[in-house]
Design an enzyme around this catalytic site. Structure first.
Site, short mmCIF file in Angstrom:
data_model
loop_
_atom_site.label_atom_id
_atom_site.label_comp_id
_atom_site.label_asym_id
_atom_site.label_seq_id
_atom_site.Cartn_x
_atom_site.Cartn_y
_atom_site.Cartn_z
CG PHE A 156 69.22 -44.84 37.62
CD1 PHE A 156 70.58 -44.93 37.83
CD2 PHE A 156 68.74 -44.94 36.31
CE1 PHE A 156 71.46 -45.10 36.77
CE2 PHE A 156 69.61 -45.12 35.24
CZ PHE A 156 70.98 -45.20 35.48
CD GLU B 284 61.31 -37.06 36.20
OE1 GLU B 284 61.01 -37.45 35.06
OE2 GLU B 284 62.34 -36.42 36.45
#
Length: 218
Positions: free
Chosen positions: A18, A99
């Site tokens: 997502f 990330e």
């Protein structure tokens, strides 16, 4: 397509992630489908510092994470589906570097609801208080917190570009692709950043109308 090829494609492994921040416009991996939808019980907050993509150790920037909210709160974004073992491995490696290693994020799984009501399990990256780069709210007053964030944003720049560009692009994407979402934290931050940039802001976001996140190559 033959039945054998079709069956093989249906049986190949898939991975779903997502995107609610910079993944909205910058992917860096191959994906087969991109769907609009939301996850529930979360909202964006610019409560994570960044010393690589959008800032430095001397002048860290601010990047978006997700924070727990009312269970009915909807956080809109894109679900990317990556198919095939090699594509999945490549995507996981790139996302982990981007990330986790460089951004200080961790990940968890939750339910994604597309615009037609179908539910999928997705991986979501965010940061928690355990991250060395997590700062949380700087004030009990939301407007004072946003003022502090905006001052930090306009003075920060990393190897991916200015922190102001990051905020402005995200606000543009949310307005354009997720008009259902009322993200006051992001929209007010976008406004404050543009005000602080003043007449120089045009050089930062004048091209934002040209952003096209439909194509995979962006």
């Amino acid at each position: 397509m033959s039945k054998e090829k079709g069956a093989g494609k249906q049986n190949q492994p898939s991975f779903k992630v997502f995107g609610y921040g910079s993944l909205l416009w910058k992917h860096g991996f191959e994906f087969s489908t991109k769907k609009t939808g939301y996850i529930q019980g979360f909202k964006r907050k610019f409560w994570q510092e960044n010393c690589t993509h959008r800032g430095t150790k001397e002048k860290p920037g601010r990047v978006a994470i997700i924070h727990e909210a009312d269970e009915n709160e909807r956080l809109w974004g894109f679900m990317f589906t990556i198919e095939g073992s090699s594509n999945i491995e490549d995507a996981k490696q790139k996302l982990n570097l981007r990330e986790a290693v460089l951004g200080g994020y961790t990940s968890f799984e939750t339910s994604f609801y597309d615009e037609y009501g179908a539910v999928s399990n997705v991986l979501v990256f965010t940061a928690t208080k355990e991250s060395d780069l997590y700062v949380g709210s700087m004030s009990d007053n939301p407007h004072d917190d946003l003022e502090h964030i905006a001052n930090q944003v306009v003075g920060a720049k990393g190897h991916a570009g200015t922190n102001a560009e990051y905020v402005i692009k995200m606000a543009h994407c949310v307005r354009k692709y997720f008009p259902e979402e009322k993200d006051e934290h992001l929209i007010l931050l976008d406004k404050k950043v543009k005000e602080k940039l003043g007449k120089h802001s045009k050089s930062v976001y004048s091209y934002h109308e040209e952003i096209d996140i439909v194509h995979h190559g962006i």
